[in-house]
Design an enzyme around this catalytic site. Structure first.
Site, mmCIF file in Angstrom:
data_model
loop_
_atom_site.group_PDB
_atom_site.id
_atom_site.type_symbol
_atom_site.label_atom_id
_atom_site.label_comp_id
_atom_site.label_asym_id
_atom_site.label_seq_id
_atom_site.Cartn_x
_atom_site.Cartn_y
_atom_site.Cartn_z
ATOM 1 N N VAL A 65 0.808 -1.235 0.000
ATOM 2 C CA VAL A 65 0.000 0.000 0.000
ATOM 3 C C VAL A 65 0.836 1.277 0.000
ATOM 4 O O VAL A 65 0.287 2.365 -0.113
ATOM 5 C CB VAL A 65 -0.978 0.034 1.205
ATOM 6 C CG1 VAL A 65 -1.996 -1.084 1.130
ATOM 7 C CG2 VAL A 65 -0.202 -0.011 2.528
ATOM 8 N N SER A 144 -4.315 4.984 17.070
ATOM 9 C CA SER A 144 -3.760 4.418 18.304
ATOM 10 C C SER A 144 -3.917 5.458 19.402
ATOM 11 O O SER A 144 -3.899 6.663 19.115
ATOM 12 C CB SER A 144 -2.279 4.106 18.124
ATOM 13 O OG SER A 144 -1.695 3.775 19.374
ATOM 14 N N TYR A 157 5.977 7.574 15.497
ATOM 15 C CA TYR A 157 4.701 6.856 15.502
ATOM 16 C C TYR A 157 3.589 7.734 16.077
ATOM 17 O O TYR A 157 2.499 7.839 15.496
ATOM 18 C CB TYR A 157 4.851 5.579 16.331
ATOM 19 C CG TYR A 157 3.623 4.688 16.396
ATOM 20 C CD1 TYR A 157 3.200 3.963 15.288
ATOM 21 C CD2 TYR A 157 2.904 4.540 17.593
ATOM 22 C CE1 TYR A 157 2.093 3.120 15.366
ATOM 23 C CE2 TYR A 157 1.799 3.701 17.670
ATOM 24 C CZ TYR A 157 1.398 2.992 16.556
ATOM 25 O OH TYR A 157 0.298 2.161 16.628
ATOM 26 N N LYS A 161 0.299 8.914 14.027
ATOM 27 C CA LYS A 161 -1.058 8.517 14.434
ATOM 28 C C LYS A 161 -1.900 9.748 14.813
ATOM 29 O O LYS A 161 -3.106 9.775 14.569
ATOM 30 C CB LYS A 161 -0.994 7.516 15.593
ATOM 31 C CG LYS A 161 -0.463 6.125 15.185
ATOM 32 C CD LYS A 161 -1.410 5.393 14.233
ATOM 33 C CE LYS A 161 -1.036 3.911 14.097
ATOM 34 N NZ LYS A 161 -1.886 3.176 13.143
#
Ligand SMILES: NC(=O)c1ccc[n+]([C@@H]2O[C@H](COP(=O)([O-])OP(=O)(O)OC[C@H]3O[C@@H](n4cnc5c(N)ncnc54)[C@H](O)[C@@H]3O)[C@@H](O)[C@H]2O)c1
Length: 260
Positions: A65, A144, A157, A161
């Protein structure tokens, strides 16, 4: 009221394992035709076979993807097999840990692509189809709680997110008049295959983390899949731009800070 998705086609990006597998299974159980997308052929094939063996409809699509041409091939495969796309679930994510002072640019870029950019690529490709179809659509992004709080060594991260929460809102507003709803789910600590490997390496974290959660247990992949089913179905027809936290009450409690 029974949830009936038998006239819907769902694309599940990262459907071959963990939260993706459970989401693929629950959508198929509700009657949807499922396009199980994964970079690992064995995983996509196994989940599509599992759905077929239990009387559902599914095809595997092997694709990365991160590349827009491969994303386009996912859309073509779905349209070729089922002729429409009504639901997109963006499951894939990469949780890296690195101190911000030392983190490489490569790691930052990888996190931003696999947690944020690909969601835009997949959503754009599928939304173009949805607009053309003139039918309602539902896009669901797995975020998350790390995008809502902060932890040391989690800058890439956490930022990606958090960005995904923003992207969810932006696309929800931009595509609302086409009745394409865009929502997100923010899981807490879930027992996915990846986390089970971590627990095997450090068994003490299993009970310690369960004690920090008000509901007293780890989440399961099925817990997230339940929220996916709600957001995919007409039960959530007036819900868009939202992020549903599925974490057993962790984020809103003080148990996390107190250590249980
Ligand atoms: N496990 C947790 O506790 C937890 C907590 C919060 C959020 N999340 C989020 O939940 C999501 C799913 O987590 P998981 O552990 O079930 O996922 P996972 O790591 O098992 O990945 C799901 C699937 O995506 C596939 N995949 C990876 N890169 C791909 C690519 N480039 N193209 C196509 N497929 C690819 C993998 O092969 C795998 O089968 C992630 O977005 C993660 O950030 C997990």
């Amino acid at each position: 009221m029974e949830i009936d998705l038998s006239d819907r086609v769902a694309v599940v990006a990262g459907g071959g394992r963990g939260i993706g597998r459970s989401s693929s299974l629950i959508l198929a159980q509700a009657g949807a035709s499922v396009v199980v997308v994964d970079i690992e052929a064995e995983r996509a094939n196994a989940v599509a076979t599992e759905i077929g063996d239990s009387g559902g409809r599914a095809i595997p699509v092997i694709a990365d993807v991160r590349e827009s041409r491969q994303v386009e091939s996912i859309v073509q495969a779905a349209l070729g097999e089922y002729g429409q796309i009504d639901i997109l679930v963006n499951i894939i994510g990469l949780a890296s840990w690195a101190p911000a002072l030392d983190m490489s640019e490569e790691l930052w870029d990888a996190d931003l692509v696999l947690n944020l950019k690909y969601v835009w690529l997949c959503s754009r490709a599928v939304a173009r189809v949805m607009v053309e179809q003139g039918r309602k659509g539902s896009i669901i992004n797995i975020c998350s709680i790390s995008g809502m709080t902060a932890a040391p060594s989690h800058a890439a991260y956490g930022s990606a997110k958090a960005g995904l929460v923003g992207l969810t809102r932006s696309l929800a507003v931009e595509w609302a008049r086409d009745y394409i709803r865009v929502n997100a789910i923010a899981p807490g600590s879930m027992k996915t295959p990846r986390i089970m490997d971590m627990i095997k390496a450090a068994p003490e974290i299993e009970e310690a983390q369960a004690n920090r959660v008000p509901l007293g247990r780890w989440g399961t992949t099925e817990d997230v899949a339940g929220a996916v089913l709600f957001l995919a179905s007409d039960l959530s027809d007036y819900v868009t731009g939202q992020t549903i936290v599925v974490d057993g009450g962790f984020l809103i409690s003080q148990l996390a800070m107190l250590g249980g």
